[in-house]
Every structure is written in C-alpha cells, then in structure tokens.
Design an enzyme around this catalytic site. Structure first.
Site, short mmCIF file in Angstrom:
data_model
loop_
_atom_site.label_atom_id
_atom_site.label_comp_id
_atom_site.label_asym_id
_atom_site.label_seq_id
_atom_site.Cartn_x
_atom_site.Cartn_y
_atom_site.Cartn_z
N ASN A 166 0.82 -1.23 0.00
CA ASN A 166 0.00 0.00 0.00
C ASN A 166 0.85 1.27 0.00
OD1 ASN A 166 -2.72 0.52 -0.21
ND2 ASN A 166 -3.21 -0.58 1.69
N LYS A 226 -2.56 -7.56 -7.36
CA LYS A 226 -3.88 -7.07 -7.79
C LYS A 226 -3.70 -6.07 -8.92
CE LYS A 226 -3.94 -6.21 -3.53
NZ LYS A 226 -4.08 -5.39 -2.31
N ALA A 229 -9.41 -3.90 -12.64
CA ALA A 229 -10.36 -4.65 -13.49
C ALA A 229 -9.65 -5.74 -14.30
CB ALA A 229 -11.08 -3.68 -14.42
N ASP A 230 -8.31 -5.72 -14.31
CA ASP A 230 -7.55 -6.72 -15.07
C ASP A 230 -7.17 -7.95 -14.24
OD1 ASP A 230 -7.73 -5.29 -17.42
OD2 ASP A 230 -5.96 -4.10 -16.95
N ASP A 259 -8.47 -3.45 -0.27
CA ASP A 259 -8.61 -3.88 1.13
C ASP A 259 -9.66 -4.99 1.24
OD1 ASP A 259 -6.90 -1.74 1.64
OD2 ASP A 259 -8.53 -0.40 2.21
P1 ADP Z 1 -6.30 -1.31 -4.97
O1 ADP Z 1 -7.59 -0.76 -4.45
O2 ADP Z 1 -5.40 -1.81 -3.89
O3 ADP Z 1 -5.61 -0.44 -5.99
P2 ADP Z 1 -7.20 -2.89 -7.23
O4 ADP Z 1 -7.61 -1.64 -7.91
O5 ADP Z 1 -6.23 -3.75 -7.91
O6 ADP Z 1 -6.68 -2.65 -5.74
O7 ADP Z 1 -8.54 -3.72 -6.96
C1 ADP Z 1 -8.59 -4.82 -6.12
C2 ADP Z 1 -9.62 -5.80 -6.64
O8 ADP Z 1 -10.88 -5.16 -6.73
C3 ADP Z 1 -9.32 -6.32 -8.04
O9 ADP Z 1 -8.46 -7.43 -7.99
C4 ADP Z 1 -10.71 -6.66 -8.54
O10 ADP Z 1 -11.12 -7.94 -8.05
C5 ADP Z 1 -11.58 -5.61 -7.89
N1 ADP Z 1 -11.80 -4.47 -8.79
C6 ADP Z 1 -11.20 -3.25 -8.74
N2 ADP Z 1 -11.65 -2.46 -9.75
C7 ADP Z 1 -12.55 -3.20 -10.44
C8 ADP Z 1 -13.38 -2.96 -11.60
N3 ADP Z 1 -13.36 -1.79 -12.26
N4 ADP Z 1 -14.17 -3.97 -12.02
C9 ADP Z 1 -14.21 -5.16 -11.36
N5 ADP Z 1 -13.46 -5.44 -10.28
C10 ADP Z 1 -12.65 -4.48 -9.82
#
Ligand code: ADP
Length: 307
Positions: A166, A226, A229-230, A259
C-alpha cells in the site's frame, strides 16, 4: 481447529465525506481496518478478528472503538493514550473528482508500537498477522523496527504473516526510507499482496512478473498481485495462476477495493488453503464493493451465503 485468531495492525481514521448542502457525514475507515472488516464479514465463527492500534482518551476515540466492536472485531488490544486523538481525513468532491485532505500527523495510532511488550503479547497470541506499508509509514523509524522484529519472530515460528505494501509516498520521509522499509516488510512476510499500479509507479516494475519476482526474491513465499479490473496474478510457492476480475455494470466507488479483496481472499484461503478459489471468491466480494459507495460495504450487500 477451533479458536483461531486474525490480528490486523494499523490505523483507523475518522472519515468525513460530503453529505450535500455543505454538510459532512462522519465514518471510520483505514486500510488495515477495512481488511479486518471484510475478513470478519467472510470468516466463520471459529475465527476471532482483532484490531491492533492506539487511540486517545477523547469521545471520538470511544466512538471509534464502539464502532469497531460493533463490527464484531475485538478491541481489547487497543492501547489508549492520554491526551491524544484519532487521525482524520476528508473526502473532497469537485466536479466529480475526489481528493483527500488528512490530519493524521499526531494521531494516537502513530504510537501503536511504542509498548514492545504489549505488541509482543498480541502478535504471539495471533495465528495470522496482517499489516501494511501504511502501518509502517506512520510509525517513528525505531517503532517500525520494533514492529518488524516482532513480525519476523512470528514468521520464524510458522505464523501466516501477510503484508500489503500500500505505497503512499507522501507518508514517508524519503523515497529511500520508503523503498527500504517496504522491502523489509515484504521480507518479514509469508504472503505479500501488492497492487500493480503502485509497484510500477514507485518501484519501477515494468510487468506483473517483475513485481512477483522482486517480492519472492526478498523472501516472501507467496505473492498476490492485484491489477484492478484486469484481475489478479497469484504465485504460491512458485506456482502461478491468473484469476480475472468480475464484470461490474457500473463502478460507483473504488475505495477499499484492494482492502476488501485482501480480507475476503484471506478469509477463504485460511479455511481452504486453495488460493485460486479464494481469489475467485474475493473478486466477487470486491466487485460488489466497487459497485457501492464507501469503504465499508455491509455484509448483507456482499452476496455471501450462509451465516
Ligand atoms: P487497490 O484498491 O489496492 O488499488 P485494485 O484496484 O487492484 O486494488 O482492486 C482490487 C480488486 O478489486 C481487483 O483485484 C478486482 O477484483 C476488484 N476491482 C477493482 N476495480 C474493479 C473494476 N473496475 N471492475 C471489477 N473489479 C474491480
């Protein structure tokens, strides 16, 4: 096995968000607390979840402790520090764009590791220990070293230590201290759960593979990267799996996506030890979280089955 304990260590803050007509709504949130919240929502009754932080002795500290307890999260390890208050942040909205203002420089949570005996007892009593780069960033450097020493002891005796880097550059005194301390956090952990965007921006990783390899080379056995969306890339003891994100009709608020993913993933992984299945479950929970407003989406809206 009965009576297992999940311990999350860090800072929960007072959150102020716009409620229209110049009014502000008060809430409570913070990365490690959010993860504890989702872990609690997804874990069975054979697990206890405790939050380890420090609060002050004011009314707002009391209210936060009551809020944490109401979520079913243990508060008995929370130190109270005379004359201190919790940190606070405000979510500003301008032309649909969110920005954040923080008042946390003198928050009580900065002293969470100032009593090494208390910290040791809490870590020794836990089966799983969760902390983040934000936990390390808010501590005075010597307290961060104390916390990391306890975390390494926990890892050495076979506990599951989980770290989300983080990365928040503005919380750190320098890039150098940030790189060194986050790397130390990962080295002290068994499972590291970074977000690729942060790692690319601040460690210069040019691929997800680079992130996986950097953390494994430091000594983390397992890595979950993580990527919004990918989807997520898992590497458990060298075995790599990709798990896609779930399709979301309308993304409303991505606060605490990572989180919530971490909390849901850990809940499922702790019971099944099946990391890909846990990631599929967590992708479902995180998809619901980004479809709702706020960091803490109530259990009823997470689409969980059973009690
Ligand atoms: P962080 O909040 O730590 O940046 P991410 O953006 O990678 O983490 O998001 C964490 C998880 O949340 C992803 O692995 C996915 O499962 C879900 N997620 C985040 N954004 C999307 C989205 N636009 N559509 C679908 N799932 C999402």
């Amino acid at each position: 096995m009965n009576g297992r304990r999940f311990l999350s260590i860090g800072e929960c803050m007072v959150e102020l968000s716009q409620a229209g007509d110049g009014l502000l709504r008060k809430g409570f949130a913070g990365d490690t607390f959010n993860t504890a919240w989702y872990a609690r929502a997804c874990l069975g009754a054979d697990w206890s979840v405790d939050y380890f932080t420090a609060l002050g002795d004011d009314a707002m500290s009391d209210e936060m402790a009551a809020f944490i307890a109401e979520a079913g999260i243990g508060t008995s390890l929370i130190r109270r520090i005379k004359g201190r208050t919790p940190g606070l942040y405000m979510i500003n909205l301008k032309n649909g764009e969110r920005s954040f203002s923080y008042w946390r420089d003198s928050s009580a949570a900065r002293s969470l590791a100032a009593d090494p005996d208390h910290l040791r007892e809490a870590v020794e009593a836990a089966d799983v220990i969760y902390f983040s780069g934000i936990t390390l960033a808010i501590l005075p450097q010597e307290d961060a070293a104390t916390l990391l020493a306890e975390i390494r002891r926990a890892k050495a005796v076979g506990k599951l230590v989980v770290f989300d880097p983080n990365i928040r550059p503005r919380l750190w005194s320098s890039y150098d201290v940030m790189h060194t301390t986050i790397s130390e956090g990962a080295r002290s952990s068994v499972l590291v759960m970074p977000s690729f965007d942060d790692e690319a921006a601040h460690f210069g990783d040019d691929s997800i593979e680079a992130t996986v390899h950097r953390y494994r080379a430091l000594g983390a056995l397992n890595v979950v990267v993580k990527n919004g969306a990918d989807g997520v890339t898992l590497n458990f003891a060298g075995e790599e799996t990709f798990v896609p994100a779930e399709k979301v009709e309308k993304v409303v608020d991505t606060t605490s996506a990572g989180d919530s993913f971490n909390g849901a993933f850990l809940a499922r992984y702790l019971d099944s030890e099946d990391a890909p299945a846990a990631a599929r479950f967590a992708a479902g929970v995180a998809a619901r979280v980004v479809s709702e407003h706020g960091a803490l989406v109530p259990r009823e809206k997470l689409g969980l089955s059973g009690g």
